[in-house]
Enzyme design. Structure first.
Site, PDB file in Angstrom:
ATOM      1  N   GLU A  55       0.809  -1.217   0.000  1.00 25.08           N
ATOM      2  CA  GLU A  55       0.000   0.000   0.000  1.00 25.08           C
ATOM      3  C   GLU A  55       0.848   1.275   0.000  1.00 25.08           C
ATOM      4  OE1 GLU A  55      -2.485  -3.315   0.810  1.00 25.08           O
ATOM      5  OE2 GLU A  55      -0.665  -2.666   1.869  1.00 25.08           O
ATOM      6  N   HIS A 124     -10.557  -5.470   7.798  1.00 24.83           N
ATOM      7  CA  HIS A 124     -11.332  -5.251   6.581  1.00 24.83           C
ATOM      8  C   HIS A 124     -12.499  -4.293   6.811  1.00 24.83           C
ATOM      9  CE1 HIS A 124      -9.057  -8.796   5.522  1.00 24.83           C
ATOM     10  NE2 HIS A 124      -9.459  -8.716   4.273  1.00 24.83           N
TER      11      HIS A 124
END
Length: 321
Positions: A55, A124
């Site tokens: 990321e 998540h």
């Protein structure tokens, strides 16, 4: 909403050859939620492409591309995966235009599937709006329905400032009728909206919680309580005028969000209402939020998220003043 976002990305790629879409699995697979489905096939693998699972590298790549004239639209696959990229988001993406004295615009739109509601595993589901809204140089958007998702994403991509675009993953499968003129004219950038007019109290929310507030308003109406619902749309900058005007009109306000209570964006909204509408308020601003615990996974999520009952209880408290 998923298809509306896909259409916005398709439009942006078609209208500007400098626009690039990339992230983990966004190319051949079309993304975990299929938001980018078909884009690589239509626009080519050099403009819609997969990245390694890194990321920080994804956002760092976007910063470098923006400095060289591109208009990147990177995706972080899930909100909880954004933490490794915070250094790049805060220290580079948000500051580069300022640091370069305007020589390096940052037209980056960072798409982040966000919030809860799908009972996913740990990491998540997160509500990171307060973190990003606190950072100077960033704009933050959070659509609540398909039409707004289309308009807000296109506005974000066309904007010369970096935007963190929080997509409520629980609403990807929402369906909504289009207005008679199709996709209609876009609302002014940065503008909130009154989704439901009312007179007894104002509910302020964004993302998936707008739908929950509308449901609470429907149930309250059965008992003769008329609630107004305001969708912020843009969390940075906030549409202070729309929020304050609504609170002044109804004289009571309840702010609803999924993030924990302490230092959540609801505190900023409550302060704004108090500063702008203090003389008109008949009761303190109430907040209905997640709890001050790590965002829970799976089956514990319904106990964490604000419920319709909790919203109505806050409305009852504010009406008792």
């Amino acid at each position: 909403m998923r298809d509306a976002l896909n259409r916005a990305l398709d439009t942006a790629l078609a209208e500007d050859p400098a626009t690039l879409v990339f992230g983990e699995d966004v190319g051949r697979l079309g993304g975990v939620f299929r938001v980018t489905d078909g884009l690589q096939r239509r626009h080519g693998a050099d403009r819609v492409f997969d990245t390694p699972i890194a990321e920080s590298g994804i956002v760092g790549l976007a910063v470098g591309l923006a400095m060289n004239g591109w208009r990147p639209v990177p995706e972080i696959q899930f909100d909880g995966f954004a933490y490794p990229a915070v250094d790049q988001i805060v220290n580079q993406m948000a500051r580069m235009h300022y640091r370069s004295r305007g020589a390096a615009p940052m037209p980056i739109t960072l798409r982040v599937p966000s919030f809860g509601g799908i009972q996913a595993p740990e990491h998540h589901g997160e509500s990171l709006e307060a973190l990003f809204a606190h950072v100077p140089g960033l704009r933050v958007a959070a659509p609540a329905d398909p039409l707004d998702a289309y308009h807000l994403l296109l506005q974000s991509i066309r904007c010369e400032d970096p935007v963190v675009f929080l997509e409520p993953k629980a609403r990807y499968w929402d369906r909504a009728p289009l207005p008679e003129d199709g996709w209609a004219a876009a609302p002014p950038m940065g503008a909130g909206r009154v989704v439901r007019a009312g007179r007894h109290a104002t509910l302020v929310a964004w993302g998936a919680m707008v739908r929950r507030c509308l449901r609470a308003a429907e149930l309250a109406a059965e008992d003769g309580v008329d609630l107004e619902v305001v969708d912020l749309r843009w969390l940075k900058p906030l549409d202070a005028d729309t929020v304050a005007a609504s609170a002044a009109r109804t004289r009571r306000a309840v702010v609803v969000h999924e993030a924990p209570l302490t230092a959540g964006l609801g505190g900023e909204v409550a302060a704004l209402i108090t500063e702008r509408a203090f003389r008109d308020l008949a009761a303190p601003v109430q907040r209905v939020t997640g709890f001050d615990v790590p965002y829970p996974a799976g089956p514990l999520e319904p106990q964490y998220l604000p419920t319709v009952d909790r919203i109505l209880f806050a409305v009852q408290r504010t009406l008792e003043y």
